[in-house]
Scaffold this motif. Structure first.
Motif, short mmCIF file in Angstrom:
data_model
loop_
_atom_site.label_atom_id
_atom_site.label_comp_id
_atom_site.label_asym_id
_atom_site.label_seq_id
_atom_site.Cartn_x
_atom_site.Cartn_y
_atom_site.Cartn_z
N HIS A 1 0.72 -1.07 -0.01
CA HIS A 1 -0.11 -0.14 0.00
C HIS A 1 0.77 1.38 -0.05
CE1 HIS A 1 -3.84 2.29 1.30
NE2 HIS A 1 -2.85 2.89 1.45
N HIS B 1 1.94 4.25 -2.99
CA HIS B 1 1.90 5.65 -2.93
C HIS B 1 3.17 6.41 -3.35
CE1 HIS B 1 -2.04 6.31 -0.94
NE2 HIS B 1 -1.70 5.73 0.06
N HIS C 1 -6.00 7.92 -3.24
CA HIS C 1 -6.61 6.38 -3.00
C HIS C 1 -7.68 6.37 -4.08
CE1 HIS C 1 -5.21 6.87 1.18
NE2 HIS C 1 -4.69 5.53 0.81
N PHE D 1 -4.90 3.65 -7.99
CA PHE D 1 -4.12 3.20 -6.73
C PHE D 1 -4.55 1.96 -6.48
CE2 PHE D 1 -3.69 2.50 -2.29
CZ PHE D 1 -2.54 2.98 -1.77
#
Ligand SMILES: [Zn+2]
Length: 231
Positions: free
Chosen positions: A189, A193, A199, A203
């Motif tokens: 996760h 980024h 988000h 993504f």
């Protein structure tokens, strides 16, 4: 709560802690995280009708209350007492205070030297977290073709991980208590980024490319948030 005995077994009559009336059209029963019953009801329904409804739902309410009690005991604070549970990579280890020099995992036990403090156990867990998280970040950096600027272990109790504007990645040391699949999800996760700070759909698509079952891990983290507070 009202205690009554029935056939020699103690039965607990669960009664509302609070009745909240509103414009709603039906009665709703909610057992909150403290194990208290909160009733939501329409203005026009009188209290005796509500109590009749609550009485009829006693079996269901008892199941809800015992689930709350079970959830609470799952996240007991670690006080460095014999028998305390320490989670490590998703497995439970029982603290056994022993004549040892260092902390050792032994079967389902975690052997801890006598008089060790919570700070010493925290230091040990942090050290394990740092070693493992560095390895997982290195591995997924290669898989994903991204490079974080710096990886730090944080003591934040509010978030499992973060990625700054400058691509510095912070990971909570409490992650060492989580199963490896969950740790990997947090790593992936945050690494996702590096190329996308939001988000958005792209993504989550990127996360799913690497870990197709990431939703399961996301759900695990939500239901186990309190792990960050046990130590
Ligand atoms: Zn994020």
């Amino acid at each position: 709560m009202v205690l009554s005995t029935f056939n020699g077994i103690i039965n607990i009559m669960i009664i509302p802690k609070k009745i909240i009336r509103s414009k709603r059209k039906s009665i709703a029963l909610v057992v909150n995280s403290e194990g208290e019953l909160i009733v939501r009801a329409p203005y026009y329904v009188n209290t005796s009708t509500i109590m009749g409804f609550v009485e009829a739902k006693q079996n269901w309410l008892r199941r809800q209350c015992s689930a709350v009690v079970a959830a609470k005991s799952k996240f007991c604070n670690i006080t460095m007492s014999e028998g305390d549970i320490v989670k490590f990579l998703g497995e439970e280890y029982t603290i056994s205070l022993c004549d040892v020099d260092n902390i050792i995992l032994y079967g389902t036990y975690i052997k801890v030297p006598f008089a060790y403090s919570c700070a010493q156990l925290t230091a040990w867990l942090k050290e394990k977290a740092l070693a493992l998280l560095q390895k997982r970040v290195s591995y997924y950096s290669i898989v994903m073709g991204v490079l974080p600027k710096e990886v730090k272990i944080s003591g934040a109790r509010t978030r499992w991980g973060s990625c700054s504007f400058n691509n510095n990645i912070n990971l909570a040391w409490h992650l060492i208590m989580c199963p490896l699949a969950v740790i990997d999800y947090v790593v992936v996760h945050e690494l996702s980024h590096i190329s996308n700070k939001s988000h958005d759909r792209a993504f989550w698509q990127r996360v799913a490319e690497i870990l197709p079952n990431y939703r399961e891990q996301e759900k695990w983290l939500k239901t186990n948030r309190k792990l960050m507070e046990v130590l």
